[in-house]
Scaffold this active site. Structure first.
Site, PDB file in Angstrom:
ATOM      1  N   LYS A 184     -40.657  39.942  45.059  1.00  0.00           N
ATOM      2  CA  LYS A 184     -39.234  40.324  44.355  1.00  0.00           C
ATOM      3  C   LYS A 184     -39.026  39.600  42.978  1.00  0.00           C
ATOM      4  O   LYS A 184     -38.634  38.644  42.859  1.00  0.00           O
ATOM      5  CB  LYS A 184     -38.188  40.124  45.356  1.00  0.00           C
ATOM      6  N   GLU A 260     -39.562  25.578  44.867  1.00  0.00           N
ATOM      7  CA  GLU A 260     -39.658  24.903  43.635  1.00  0.00           C
ATOM      8  C   GLU A 260     -38.271  25.042  43.180  1.00  0.00           C
ATOM      9  O   GLU A 260     -37.909  26.279  42.524  1.00  0.00           O
ATOM     10  CB  GLU A 260     -40.718  25.637  42.826  1.00  0.00           C
ATOM     11  N   CYS A 294     -37.791  24.527  34.242  1.00  0.00           N
ATOM     12  CA  CYS A 294     -37.474  23.310  35.352  1.00  0.00           C
ATOM     13  C   CYS A 294     -38.205  22.278  34.673  1.00  0.00           C
ATOM     14  O   CYS A 294     -37.599  20.948  35.167  1.00  0.00           O
ATOM     15  CB  CYS A 294     -37.687  23.937  36.690  1.00  0.00           C
ATOM     16  N   GLU A 391     -28.532  20.505  34.875  1.00  0.00           N
ATOM     17  CA  GLU A 391     -29.817  21.057  34.295  1.00  0.00           C
ATOM     18  C   GLU A 391     -29.209  22.080  33.105  1.00  0.00           C
ATOM     19  O   GLU A 391     -28.500  22.830  33.200  1.00  0.00           O
ATOM     20  CB  GLU A 391     -30.407  21.927  35.275  1.00  0.00           C
TER      21      GLU A 391
END
Length: 493
Positions: A184, A260, A294, A391
């Site tokens: 997906k 992850e 990331c 982040e």
């Protein structure tokens, strides 16, 4: 790049769902638009999968599983290698698609094609090296056979920021191990994955081994797939918040999971660092993919004696960056993925400035049809600032200072995340201490880019579970089986 070239490429991108080796319409003919974040223009209109479509994709993967698991490793290897060759032949198409749907500069998209393609080549080589062991048990009463078997049908949820590499990083090891998959892709960037599926078809991949379902209702489509007892593996790349929920869902059927998740990478610069190397590394670690990675350096922790020089040199480099649509010549900073990303970057900078940070350049959104934010350098970031905890996922470089090694380690480890860290020092002994002391699954020592298909990618703490890439990557899709055979006195041990 001309509008005609873009239109010709898009005419070759499928619009349907890829299920059982065929491109089909979604249930009820539902569709959705994919937009170019640089212009907000519609790039393509594609099928919008329903929960029933998701289960149809899983049905196809389950039906193909036994035959694919029984396919000789050399055959699986050859298909993956042929897919890698086709990626090289279509590298310009893949790069342009990524730029159109995600916004990154074309040169960076081309780099992602090279990086993502390497997972196909690497795991084509690993497919024929799946091994086990055989030996007499310590008591001498039996012989032990330890073998590796495919985990089984797997479900992948991939992110928008690296639409090609994140697909190949999951698909390649799964296929090498003998697992079938349902993918997906992110709603914002599904086109690259869909085009890649056509290359897998051309490479000779059997029907049902890879299935692609694009959708605007991710939770509704993913939920029934994850809950289905036939599924054996879930792999997700995305936020820690979503990852926690998926782990909880996967626990109901005790699925194997690879996660992850988020990062908050420290970039530590000691007073003995080579400043040229550190500045080059900072530019790569922060502004690659417009800061939307990331692995992007999030907190620049710089020794107080060199912080001003470091900030000034970075500011010169950042001011020279060219902002624009990724297809334009010389552009180094494209748009952020959407308006929410722009708003978040602005809020983080505003909070830091309110607490005493200094803006050297940038610091605000750019008014345009697209979603652009100025590449930014701020210094004197104070403890407690949101930008040190969250982040950023944008082109904002935030500098804080430290006095000694212990303080640097404390600041670097002061986060729930632990994906990657970066350290710049010319002291080899200190570098080795940082390897031991910093809480991260990966580390760059005097380098600003670390990702490589031959290396295990993954984090510790709330940055995730499992590893992708390297020799470790294929084991995420293998189950260990132990068999005992009683000793036959007539067979030498």
């Amino acid at each position: 790049m001309t509008a005609e070239q873009e239109a010709e490429l898009l005419s070759r991108v499928p619009t349907g769902l890829f299920i059982g080796g065929e491109w089909i319409d979604a249930e009820g003919g539902k569709t959705f638009d994919v937009h170019d974040p640089a212009t907000n223009a519609v790039v393509h209109t594609i099928a919008d999968a329903s929960p029933a479509d998701g289960i149809r994709a899983l049905d196809a993967a389950v039906a193909a599983q036994d035959d694919w698991a029984a396919t000789p490793p050399r055959r699986r290897s050859d298909i993956l290698h042929r897919a890698w060759e086709l990626v090289q032949e279509h590298k310009d198409d893949l790069a342009l698609l990524m730029t159109l749907e995600m916004g990154k500069p074309l040169a960076e998209s081309a780099g992602e094609v090279v990086y993502g393609g390497e997972f196909l080549r690497w795991f084509s080589e690993e497919a024929v090296r799946i091994n086990g062991r055989y030996g007499l048990n310590p008591e001498g009463t039996g012989r032990m056979i330890v073998s590796q078997r495919p985990v089984g049908p797997s479900f992948f949820i991939t992110p928008w920021n690296f639409p090609f590499a994140m697909a190949t990083r999951k698909i390649a090891p799964a296929l090498a191990a003998g697992c079938t998959v349902v993918v997906k892709p992110a709603q914002l960037t599904p086109l690259t994955t869909m085009f890649f599926a056509t290359l897998l078809q051309e490479a000779g991949l059997p029907a049902g081994v890879v299935n692609i379902v694009s959708t605007t209702t991710s939770g509704k489509v993913s939920g029934p797939i994850i809950a289905d007892p036939r599924l054996r593996k879930l792999s997700f790349t995305g936020s820690t918040e979503v990852g926690r929920r998926l782990i909880a869902d996967a626990a109901q059927n005790v699925l194997r999971v690879s996660m992850e998740l988020g990062g908050n990478a420290p970039f530590v610069v000691f007073d003995d660092a080579d400043l040229d190397k550190a500045v080059d590394g900072a530019m790569a670690a922060k502004f690659r993919n417009i800061g939307q990675a990331c692995t992007a350096a999030n907190r620049f922790i710089v020794h107080e004696s060199i912080a001003d020089r470091f900030a000034n040199r970075l500011t010169e480099r950042v001011k020279a960056m060219k902002i624009g649509r990724g297809t334009e010549e010389g552009v180094t900073i494209g748009p952020l993925i959407d308006g929410d990303a722009v708003a978040k970057a602005g809020a983080l900078v505003a909070d830091a400035v309110h607490r005493g940070a200094i803006v050297h350049t940038g610091g605000s959104a750019i008014e345009s049809e697209g979603t652009f934010f100025q590449p930014t350098v701020i210094s004197d970031v104070q403890g407690g600032s949101d930008i040190l905890r969250e982040e950023i996922f944008g082109p904002v470089l935030a500098i804080a200072t430290f006095r000694d090694e212990d303080e640097a380690v404390r600041l670097a480890n002061d986060t729930q995340f632990g994906l990657v860290s970066y350290v710049f020092t010319e002291d080899l002994a200190r570098g080795h201490r940082m390897i031991d002391r910093l809480e991260s699954g990966m580390m760059g020592l005097n380098v600003g880019v670390i990702s490589n298909a031959a290396a295990p990618f993954g984090g510790v703490k709330q940055s995730g579970l499992g590893r992708e890439g390297g020799a470790e990557g294929i084991h995420e899709y293998l189950s260990t089986k132990y068999t005992m055979i009683p000793v036959d006195p007539g067979i030498p041990s």
